[in-house]
Scaffold this motif. Structure first.
Motif, PDB file in Angstrom:
ATOM      1  N   VAL A 122       3.397  -0.183   8.802  1.00 41.08           N
ATOM      2  CA  VAL A 122       3.400  -1.380   8.798  1.00 41.08           C
ATOM      3  C   VAL A 122       3.467  -2.212   9.809  1.00 41.08           C
ATOM      4  CG1 VAL A 122       5.286  -3.100   7.574  1.00 41.08           C
ATOM      5  CG2 VAL A 122       5.180  -0.760   6.609  1.00 41.08           C
ATOM      6  N   ALA A 123       4.056  -1.866  10.809  1.00 44.76           N
ATOM      7  CA  ALA A 123       4.148  -2.587  12.163  1.00 44.76           C
ATOM      8  C   ALA A 123       4.864  -1.500  13.145  1.00 44.76           C
ATOM      9  CB  ALA A 123       4.875  -3.691  12.089  1.00 44.76           C
ATOM     10  N   TRP A 124       4.529  -1.970  14.580  1.00 40.30           N
ATOM     11  CA  TRP A 124       4.931  -1.092  15.521  1.00 40.30           C
ATOM     12  C   TRP A 124       6.651  -0.878  15.648  1.00 40.30           C
ATOM     13  CZ3 TRP A 124       8.440  -2.939  18.825  1.00 40.30           C
ATOM     14  CH2 TRP A 124       8.550  -4.418  19.036  1.00 40.30           C
ATOM     15  N   SER A 172       4.797   4.384   6.820  1.00 41.20           N
ATOM     16  CA  SER A 172       3.413   4.142   5.998  1.00 41.20           C
ATOM     17  C   SER A 172       3.575   3.171   4.935  1.00 41.20           C
ATOM     18  CB  SER A 172       2.947   5.439   5.652  1.00 41.20           C
ATOM     19  OG  SER A 172       1.873   5.417   4.448  1.00 41.20           O
ATOM     20  N   LYS A 173       2.485   2.298   4.845  1.00 37.66           N
ATOM     21  CA  LYS A 173       2.610   1.386   3.791  1.00 37.66           C
ATOM     22  C   LYS A 173       2.548   1.995   2.323  1.00 37.66           C
ATOM     23  CE  LYS A 173       0.344  -2.557   6.278  1.00 37.66           C
ATOM     24  NZ  LYS A 173      -1.099  -3.433   6.145  1.00 37.66           N
ATOM     25  N   VAL A 174       1.740   3.214   2.433  1.00 41.08           N
ATOM     26  CA  VAL A 174       1.614   4.212   1.168  1.00 41.08           C
ATOM     27  C   VAL A 174       2.966   4.278   0.790  1.00 41.08           C
ATOM     28  CG1 VAL A 174       0.448   6.066   0.214  1.00 41.08           C
ATOM     29  CG2 VAL A 174      -0.854   4.697   1.706  1.00 41.08           C
TER      30      VAL A 174
END
Length: 456
Positions: free
Chosen positions: A417-419, A424-426
């Protein structure tokens, strides 16, 4: 029977959409039409596998729904998830207060076409095949008619042309109507299902007879398996002269674009490989992976195909083909329906359904317009068609947006998503599906969206 040279309405294309248009005209008391198709017989390159509630209701209005329902399987639940687990299961039963068809009717497109064709034949109508349209121009004697030229040189003169001739519509091209992707931002750049391999198969075990629709979402891909009704076996046996034994399943799987193009006719081994990589583990041919401890392999392939998909919509669904540079309001009326008017991702199984509804609703409107032109100036009468196509185009844009949203969700990239949130977006998507799948309202809403009842 010889092909007529004059008619009021010419329907170009005898797939499910063109057949539905013809049946709708008959239902509304109009029979002065001719229907032609470029193929020798009905198309067997079936893509659609489900007729949704809104489409069945539309077919009910022209007394054509019951025939389909009697031959299909009523699917009441969708099972969506990963290769190993079901995360969400939209249920059509929640639609009972809103429709007499609280289910998705599983029936292959080629079978749907066959049933609609039989219905049309019962009214004494001939589908003229193979007759490919190659030209169209204004009639020299009547500015509001056109001469439509077929590949064999035969010319049909007509007042109206219903273009049901698919995504590569000859009629749309001749009319000069643009056909472009309505970019919306969301889902426009997803490569998931940019190319799809699919096949109608049987497996080497009868243990799958209880299997319902199963959709598998994996990073940047999607795979599905859906069983067909036994009536389809009977249809295939009659059509081919060869026994179609065992439960037939439609399996489909996206192929990552980086792996190159799909073979023209995907082999049994090719499809098995896709299932082993992206399908539910219960269909794996590797016994060490399959939770049942034994291999499940494709036995026979009855049909296979590939296609690439994208979204596009015609600038208008109604136009007039005027002669030369005439500024008068005249010319043959051209009406686009089905894939000639709009195409989109197969996500949600909306394509054939929207096309059939276009055609069914057009029948009543077109008869109304024909009657109006007897006593009303053409520009005024054309408001009937203009209002209709404006509404149908808006519906098509809604469906395109809906399928793009599905692609954006299912085709989500497997990246963090971001640092500051290294998840994981999934994974987040799967969690969200699992949580929302527990909520009855969300299951009902998902079924409502797929059913088309809110976008008739």
């Amino acid at each position: 029977m010889s092909l007529p040279r004059n008619t009021t309405v010419l329907i170009v294309g005898a797939g499910p959409t063109g057949l539905a248009a013809a049946l709708s005209l008959i239902h509304h008391g109009f029979k002065d039409f001719v229907i032609v198709d470029a193929l020798v017989k009905g198309d067997n390159s079936s893509r659609a596998v489900v007729v949704h509630a809104a489409t069945l209701e539309a077919l009910d209005t022209i007394s054509c729904g019951d025939e389909l329902v009697s031959k299909g399987t009523k699917m009441t639940t969708l099972n969506l998830g990963t290769r190993t687990a079901v995360l969400a299961y939209p249920q059509f039963k929640g639609l009972e207060p809103y429709t007499r068809h609280p289910y998705g009717l599983v029936i292959p497109q080629t079978f749907t076409e066959h049933i609609l064709w039989n219905k049309l034949v019962s009214f004494g109508v001939t589908v003229y095949r193979p007759h490919k349209v190659v030209g169209m121009k204004a009639n020299a004697d009547d500015a509001n008619r056109a001469d439509v030229t077929l590949e064999d040189g035969h010319v049909i003169t007509t007042r109206y042309v219903i273009a049901a001739d698919g995504a590569h519509s000859t009629i749309r091209t001749i009319a000069g109507i643009a056909f472009t992707d309505p970019k919306s931002g969301r889902g426009d750049h997803s490569t998931m299902l940019a190319q799809l391999a699919q096949a109608d198969v049987t497996f080497d075990t009868s243990d799958l007879d209880a299997l319902n629709f199963r959709g598998v979402i994996s990073p940047n891909n999607f795979c599905f398996c859906i069983p067909f009704p036994s009536t389809f076996n009977e249809y295939l046996t009659k059509e081919t002269g060869k026994p179609a034994e065992g439960r037939i399943f439609r399996v489909g799987c996206g192929v990552p674009v980086e792996e190159g193009p799909i073979p023209h006719a995907p082999s049994k081994e090719y499809m098995q490989n896709l299932i082993d990589r992206f399908g539910p583990v219960g269909l794996s041919s590797d016994p060490t992976v399959n939770p049942n401890g034994k291999a499940v392999c494709i036995k026979d392939v009855f049909w296979c195909s590939r296609f690439r998909t994208h979204s596009a919509i015609a600038d208008t669904f109604f136009s007039r083909l005027s002669s030369g540079g005439s500024s008068k309001h005249e010319g043959v009326a051209i009406l686009l329906v089905g894939d000639a008017a709009h195409i989109h991702s197969p996500a949600g199984g909306q394509g054939m359904n929207l096309g059939i509804r276009d055609a069914v609703f057009l029948g009543e409107v077109l008869v109304k317009h024909i009657k109006a032109t007897d006593s009303t100036p053409l520009p005024e009468a054309d408001r009937i068609l203009t209002e209709f196509v404006t509404e149908r185009r808006a519906r098509a844009l809604e469906v395109i947006g809906f399928t793009k949203n599905l692609l954006a969700i299912a085709g989500m990239k497997d990246e963090i998503v971001a640092w500051w949130l290294p998840i994981s977006k999934v994974t987040l998507r799967d969690w969200a599906l699992w949580i929302l799948g527990k909520v009855g309202y969300m299951r009902k809403q998902a079924a409502w969206n797929v059913s088309g009842l809110g976008r008739r």
